[in-house]
Design a protein around this motif. Structure first.
Motif, PDB file in Angstrom:
ATOM      1  N   GLN A   1       0.684  -1.040  -0.118  1.00 31.76           N
ATOM      2  CA  GLN A   1      -0.046  -0.016   0.000  1.00 31.76           C
ATOM      3  C   GLN A   1       1.025   1.340   0.054  1.00 31.76           C
ATOM      4  OE1 GLN A   1      -2.260  -1.062   3.542  1.00 31.76           O
ATOM      5  NE2 GLN A   1      -3.913  -1.516   2.294  1.00 31.76           N
ATOM      6  N   ILE A   2       1.950   1.298   0.705  1.00 32.48           N
ATOM      7  CA  ILE A   2       2.902   2.447   0.834  1.00 32.48           C
ATOM      8  C   ILE A   2       3.544   2.656  -0.846  1.00 32.48           C
ATOM      9  CG2 ILE A   2       5.203   3.096   1.803  1.00 32.48           C
ATOM     10  CD1 ILE A   2       4.402   1.641   4.386  1.00 32.48           C
ATOM     11  N   ILE A   3       3.978   1.562  -1.371  1.00 31.59           N
ATOM     12  CA  ILE A   3       4.346   1.718  -2.522  1.00 31.59           C
ATOM     13  C   ILE A   3       3.488   2.191  -3.625  1.00 31.59           C
ATOM     14  CG2 ILE A   3       5.571   0.429  -4.720  1.00 31.59           C
ATOM     15  CD1 ILE A   3       6.784  -1.256  -2.492  1.00 31.59           C
ATOM     16  N   VAL A   4       2.178   1.635  -3.600  1.00 30.62           N
ATOM     17  CA  VAL A   4       1.162   1.819  -4.462  1.00 30.62           C
ATOM     18  C   VAL A   4       0.585   3.467  -4.228  1.00 30.62           C
ATOM     19  CG1 VAL A   4      -1.329   1.651  -5.091  1.00 30.62           C
ATOM     20  CG2 VAL A   4       0.378  -0.381  -4.747  1.00 30.62           C
ATOM     21  N   GLU A   5       0.496   3.809  -3.107  1.00 27.42           N
ATOM     22  CA  GLU A   5       0.241   5.380  -2.830  1.00 27.42           C
ATOM     23  C   GLU A   5       0.477   6.314  -3.779  1.00 27.42           C
ATOM     24  OE1 GLU A   5      -0.761   7.850   1.133  1.00 27.42           O
ATOM     25  OE2 GLU A   5       1.083   6.962   1.102  1.00 27.42           O
ATOM     26  N   PRO A   6       1.918   6.498  -4.253  1.00 27.60           N
ATOM     27  CA  PRO A   6       2.192   7.545  -5.245  1.00 27.60           C
ATOM     28  C   PRO A   6       1.715   7.520  -6.553  1.00 27.60           C
ATOM     29  CG  PRO A   6       4.048   6.396  -4.359  1.00 27.60           C
ATOM     30  CD  PRO A   6       2.939   5.939  -3.724  1.00 27.60           C
TER      31      PRO A   6
ATOM     32  N   LEU B   1      -1.658   6.672 -12.025  1.00 26.94           N
ATOM     33  CA  LEU B   1      -0.769   5.621 -12.683  1.00 26.94           C
ATOM     34  C   LEU B   1      -1.322   4.290 -12.545  1.00 26.94           C
ATOM     35  CD1 LEU B   1       2.767   7.339 -12.505  1.00 26.94           C
ATOM     36  CD2 LEU B   1       1.107   7.727 -14.353  1.00 26.94           C
ATOM     37  N   THR B   2      -2.155   4.011 -11.944  1.00 26.24           N
ATOM     38  CA  THR B   2      -2.627   2.753 -11.623  1.00 26.24           C
ATOM     39  C   THR B   2      -4.151   2.505 -12.382  1.00 26.24           C
ATOM     40  OG1 THR B   2      -3.915   3.626  -9.665  1.00 26.24           O
ATOM     41  CG2 THR B   2      -1.956   2.685  -9.173  1.00 26.24           C
ATOM     42  N   ALA B   3      -3.892   1.384 -13.227  1.00 26.41           N
ATOM     43  CA  ALA B   3      -5.046   1.103 -14.176  1.00 26.41           C
ATOM     44  C   ALA B   3      -5.927   0.014 -13.254  1.00 26.41           C
ATOM     45  CB  ALA B   3      -4.344   0.139 -15.453  1.00 26.41           C
ATOM     46  N   SER B   4      -5.749  -0.702 -12.477  1.00 27.24           N
ATOM     47  CA  SER B   4      -6.311  -1.585 -11.690  1.00 27.24           C
ATOM     48  C   SER B   4      -5.467  -2.084 -10.444  1.00 27.24           C
ATOM     49  CB  SER B   4      -6.571  -2.853 -12.561  1.00 27.24           C
ATOM     50  OG  SER B   4      -5.422  -3.638 -12.629  1.00 27.24           O
ATOM     51  N   THR B   5      -6.455  -2.579  -9.662  1.00 22.76           N
ATOM     52  CA  THR B   5      -5.746  -3.239  -8.205  1.00 22.76           C
ATOM     53  C   THR B   5      -4.701  -4.189  -8.597  1.00 22.76           C
ATOM     54  OG1 THR B   5      -7.843  -2.769  -7.118  1.00 22.76           O
ATOM     55  CG2 THR B   5      -6.403  -4.202  -6.043  1.00 22.76           C
ATOM     56  N   ASP B   6      -4.921  -5.201  -9.633  1.00 22.28           N
ATOM     57  CA  ASP B   6      -4.066  -6.190  -9.802  1.00 22.28           C
ATOM     58  C   ASP B   6      -2.787  -5.632 -10.474  1.00 22.28           C
ATOM     59  OD1 ASP B   6      -5.775  -8.175  -8.791  1.00 22.28           O
ATOM     60  OD2 ASP B   6      -6.591  -8.678 -10.656  1.00 22.28           O
ATOM     61  N   SER B   7      -2.831  -4.580 -11.291  1.00 20.02           N
ATOM     62  CA  SER B   7      -1.715  -4.072 -11.999  1.00 20.02           C
ATOM     63  C   SER B   7      -0.803  -3.344 -11.040  1.00 20.02           C
ATOM     64  CB  SER B   7      -2.059  -3.177 -12.979  1.00 20.02           C
ATOM     65  OG  SER B   7      -2.831  -2.167 -12.699  1.00 20.02           O
ATOM     66  N   SER B   8      -1.485  -2.661  -9.924  1.00 17.35           N
ATOM     67  CA  SER B   8      -0.739  -2.012  -8.894  1.00 17.35           C
ATOM     68  C   SER B   8       0.003  -2.936  -7.921  1.00 17.35           C
ATOM     69  CB  SER B   8      -1.796  -1.182  -7.882  1.00 17.35           C
ATOM     70  OG  SER B   8      -2.465  -0.302  -8.777  1.00 17.35           O
ATOM     71  N   LYS B   9      -0.795  -4.019  -7.375  1.00 24.30           N
ATOM     72  CA  LYS B   9      -0.079  -5.006  -6.992  1.00 24.30           C
ATOM     73  C   LYS B   9       1.031  -5.565  -7.506  1.00 24.30           C
ATOM     74  CE  LYS B   9      -0.989  -9.185  -4.121  1.00 24.30           C
ATOM     75  NZ  LYS B   9      -1.912 -10.249  -3.945  1.00 24.30           N
ATOM     76  N   SER B  10       1.004  -5.747  -8.707  1.00 23.58           N
ATOM     77  CA  SER B  10       2.019  -6.494  -9.639  1.00 23.58           C
ATOM     78  C   SER B  10       3.254  -5.412  -9.699  1.00 23.58           C
ATOM     79  CB  SER B  10       1.521  -6.810 -10.922  1.00 23.58           C
ATOM     80  OG  SER B  10       0.614  -7.918 -10.943  1.00 23.58           O
ATOM     81  N   ARG B  11       2.815  -4.224  -9.911  1.00 24.97           N
ATOM     82  CA  ARG B  11       3.881  -3.186  -9.809  1.00 24.97           C
ATOM     83  C   ARG B  11       4.837  -3.091  -8.558  1.00 24.97           C
ATOM     84  NH1 ARG B  11       8.023  -0.733 -11.919  1.00 24.97           N
ATOM     85  NH2 ARG B  11       8.031   1.506 -11.955  1.00 24.97           N
TER      86      ARG B  11
ATOM     87  N   ALA C   1       5.501  -7.783   1.451  1.00 28.35           N
ATOM     88  CA  ALA C   1       4.504  -6.893   0.845  1.00 28.35           C
ATOM     89  C   ALA C   1       3.473  -6.686   1.831  1.00 28.35           C
ATOM     90  CB  ALA C   1       4.026  -7.705  -0.484  1.00 28.35           C
ATOM     91  N   GLY C   2       3.012  -7.884   2.661  1.00 32.65           N
ATOM     92  CA  GLY C   2       1.860  -7.704   3.263  1.00 32.65           C
ATOM     93  C   GLY C   2       2.153  -6.948   4.872  1.00 32.65           C
TER      94      GLY C   2
ATOM     95  N   ARG D   1       9.358   2.848  -3.114  1.00 34.49           N
ATOM     96  CA  ARG D   1       8.243   3.870  -3.053  1.00 34.49           C
ATOM     97  C   ARG D   1       8.936   5.059  -3.904  1.00 34.49           C
ATOM     98  NH1 ARG D   1       5.893   7.027   2.124  1.00 34.49           N
ATOM     99  NH2 ARG D   1       8.024   7.277   2.227  1.00 34.49           N
ATOM    100  N   ALA D   2      10.168   5.591  -3.622  1.00 28.24           N
ATOM    101  CA  ALA D   2      10.554   6.381  -4.419  1.00 28.24           C
ATOM    102  C   ALA D   2      10.844   6.332  -5.686  1.00 28.24           C
ATOM    103  CB  ALA D   2      12.023   6.986  -3.910  1.00 28.24           C
ATOM    104  N   LEU D   3      11.196   4.845  -6.192  1.00 32.52           N
ATOM    105  CA  LEU D   3      11.318   4.555  -7.550  1.00 32.52           C
ATOM    106  C   LEU D   3       9.910   4.190  -8.343  1.00 32.52           C
ATOM    107  CD1 LEU D   3      14.226   1.915  -7.112  1.00 32.52           C
ATOM    108  CD2 LEU D   3      14.452   4.398  -7.795  1.00 32.52           C
ATOM    109  N   ALA D   4       9.025   4.308  -7.655  1.00 35.89           N
ATOM    110  CA  ALA D   4       7.566   3.823  -8.256  1.00 35.89           C
ATOM    111  C   ALA D   4       7.339   4.924  -9.357  1.00 35.89           C
ATOM    112  CB  ALA D   4       6.459   3.772  -7.181  1.00 35.89           C
ATOM    113  N   LEU D   5       7.724   6.255  -9.417  1.00 39.91           N
ATOM    114  CA  LEU D   5       7.291   7.226 -10.473  1.00 39.91           C
ATOM    115  C   LEU D   5       8.245   7.250 -11.266  1.00 39.91           C
ATOM    116  CD1 LEU D   5       5.664  10.050  -7.923  1.00 39.91           C
ATOM    117  CD2 LEU D   5       4.373   8.140  -9.312  1.00 39.91           C
ATOM    118  N   GLU D   6       9.542   6.497 -11.310  1.00 43.52           N
ATOM    119  CA  GLU D   6      10.537   6.381 -12.245  1.00 43.52           C
ATOM    120  C   GLU D   6      11.081   8.110 -12.467  1.00 43.52           C
ATOM    121  OE1 GLU D   6       9.347   4.875 -15.935  1.00 43.52           O
ATOM    122  OE2 GLU D   6       8.820   2.970 -14.819  1.00 43.52           O
TER     123      GLU D   6
END
Length: 555
Positions: free
Chosen positions: A405-410, A416-426, A441-442, A460-465
């Protein structure tokens, strides 16, 4: 003003006939749940004589903090003593009621914890908290206690001590807060001083002052010191003996010089191998650091341009305080730029302005030629280009969120999230990239070690490239093994993603091994800048030389 008593080990007045200030025999600690019991500390024997300094070293999770917390009767919830005896100045801690333990803490045992800010009450001034600590154990009126508090702050190296008595914890830098915590621990001349990473957040010059102070306390007051640290060089300058802990056990112990120069256990050898080193001389400036010449020619273009940047903080209480004064510098593509200086020199303020977490009083910051306030979407527009990693990664995360959740937040904030599954995979891919196993992860921040939290923060910092990473003391709270792994990881990420890295650090040894160039700040001014091997190997300014010469070396 309080009068200190000088005493040698044989003159210790606390308990006549007691040979050890602290004695631990056969200590076993474990965490207990309904399902199982997990051993944490296994059969430790440990002792410290009055007037002796003993170092405890080891990686995160080795049991160092649990050992010292058991001595002070402050074991965390869920951890209990299975067996073993703990005596402080002859008294059995295990047989004491909680009220008796509270009386011992502060008077017999002074404690300095790693998180100095967290150990101070944010609602009360420094003076109020120090006066309370003094008057709990001493019969002094408020005026006398306040005078003693001022003297203690001056003793631990805080400038304008009287003014700092009226400051709140949030108004202190990290290093200054640590010094306040040390002053409080010393307030009642304890028989035993426990310092858990007490110099971790301090710059090298203040670190040296604190070590000199602890050495003076040990010599003049006959105070026993238990010094827990991951900084082996700092440990070597203070302690008489060393205990090395690994996975809840003492794997090596002995005189400091023997353990550090002729280690026997493979783990001790690994700790020594992984430590950052600063080995330079004025005649051989090429012996350290990376050169700007190491960069490909195509990577010498400016990514971030800082022009005549100034920042002044004003208040009715303290007036104008210039944190930065007309600082100008560039961050080049593909380089590591180190920013060094004492606590309060303006390092973090500079990085926060570049990340738009602060607004400059005057001057500009541009990203590839465009002022950062013109990039659109407010600060969100900049976040996809420049990311900031905080010094205390755990406190920079929501404690209720999992790592995923911390990584997906930004990603969610930027759409930039298409779906819950894609966010989790990212998130899973990012955790894998920073070297974390799937089970992380949990987990929430409080369930992870310091090194693991720092890796989650990096993910988390790298999530936005981003193209630029701003690292504020990225390894200061980590043991040498975790520190080496984080730096190796950052270097790999920088290479694969072609990032520019700005690293704020008080660790010149670390900067000398990782950065192409270094900028030296002093009281808000840029006083020296150049290739790392030149600046550190052959400094042109006395202040830079002072920083370099204060770096501890294993003695």
């Amino acid at each position: 003003m309080m009068e200190h008593t000088n005493r040698t080990p044989s003159e210790n007045p606390a308990a006549p006939g007691v040979s050890a200030a602290v004695s631990v025999t056969g200590l076993h600690l474990a965490s207990q749940t309904e399902e199982s019991r997990t051993p944490l500390v296994n059969g430790i024997d440990f002792d410290v004589a009055p007037g002796e300094a003993v170092g405890v070293i080891g990686e995160s999770g080795s049991g160092k903090s649990l050992l010292i917390r058991s001595i002070s009767g402050l074991l965390p919830n869920g951890v209990h003593r299975v067996s073993g005896e703990i005596r402080v100045v002859g008294a059995d801690v295990n047989e004491m009621r909680e009220r008796e333990r509270r009386l011992i803490r502060g008077k017999r045992v002074g404690m300095v914890f790693q998180d100095s800010i967290g150990s101070l009450d944010p609602l009360f001034t420094v003076g109020s908290q120090m006066v309370e600590a003094i008057r709990v154990h001493q019969r002094l009126d408020r005026a006398a206690a306040l005078a003693e508090a001022e003297r203690l702050l001056d003793e631990v190296g805080i400038n304008d001590a009287r003014a700092r008595l009226s400051a709140y914890p949030h108004e202190l830098s990290g290093g200054m807060a640590q010094r306040v915590a040390i002053a409080i621990a010393l307030a009642n001349s304890p028989d035993v001083l426990i310092a858990d990473e007490a110099t971790t957040a301090l710059d090298v010059t203040i670190q040296k002052q604190v070590i000199d102070l602890l050495r003076k306390i040990k010599t003049e007051r006959g105070c026993a010191i238990i010094f827990v640290s991951h900084d082996l060089a700092t440990v070597s300058t203070l302690v008489d003996r060393i205990y090395v802990m690994y996975q809840g056990e003492v794997v090596e112990k002995g005189p400091a010089r023997s353990v550090l120069h002729t280690p026997e256990h493979p783990y001790t050898k690994e700790l020594l191998y992984n430590r950052p080193r600063l080995e330079v001389s004025d005649s051989e400036p090429e012996a350290t650091g990376h050169s700007e010449k190491d960069l490909p020619k195509s990577e010498k273009s400016s990514v971030v341009h800082i022009d005549k940047l100034s920042k002044v903080f004003s208040s009715k209480k303290h007036g104008a305080n210039w944190a930065l004064k007309e600082v100008s510098l560039n961050v080049n593509a593909g380089e590591w730029l180190g920013i060094v200086g004492e606590s309060g020199s303006g390092k973090s303020t500079l990085a926060r302005i570049v990340a738009r977490l602060e607004v400059p009083s005057t001057g500009t910051v541009s990203f590839r030629g465009t002022p950062i306030d013109k990039l659109g979407k407010g600060r969100l527009g900049l976040a996809q280009k420049i990311q900031y990693m905080y010094q205390n990664s755990m406190s920079a995360m929501n404690p209720r969120l999992t790592a995923t959740q911390i990584i997906v937040e930004p990603l969610r904030l930027h759409g930039l999230t298409a779906s819950t599954d894609s966010s989790k995979s990212r998130a899973e891919a990012l955790l894998s990239e920073v070297g974390l196993p799937e089970w992380v992860a949990g987990k929430r921040p409080g369930q992870l070690s310091g090194g693991q939290c720092q890796r989650v923060a990096l993910a988390r910092a790298l999530a936005l490239e981003p193209q630029v990473l701003l690292l504020d003391e990225p390894t200061s709270a980590l043991d040498v093994a975790a520190q080496a792994k984080i730096i190796e990881l950052l270097q790999e990420v920088e290479r694969t993603r072609e990032l520019s890295v700005v690293m704020i650090s008080h660790d010149l040894a670390l900067v000398s091994q990782t950065c192409h160039r270094v900028a030296v700040l002093y009281r808000g001014e840029l006083v020296e800048m150049g290739e790392t091997r030149e600046v550190i190997g052959n400094p042109q300014r006395d202040y830079t030389r002072k920083l370099r010469d204060a770096v501890p070396r294993i003695e």
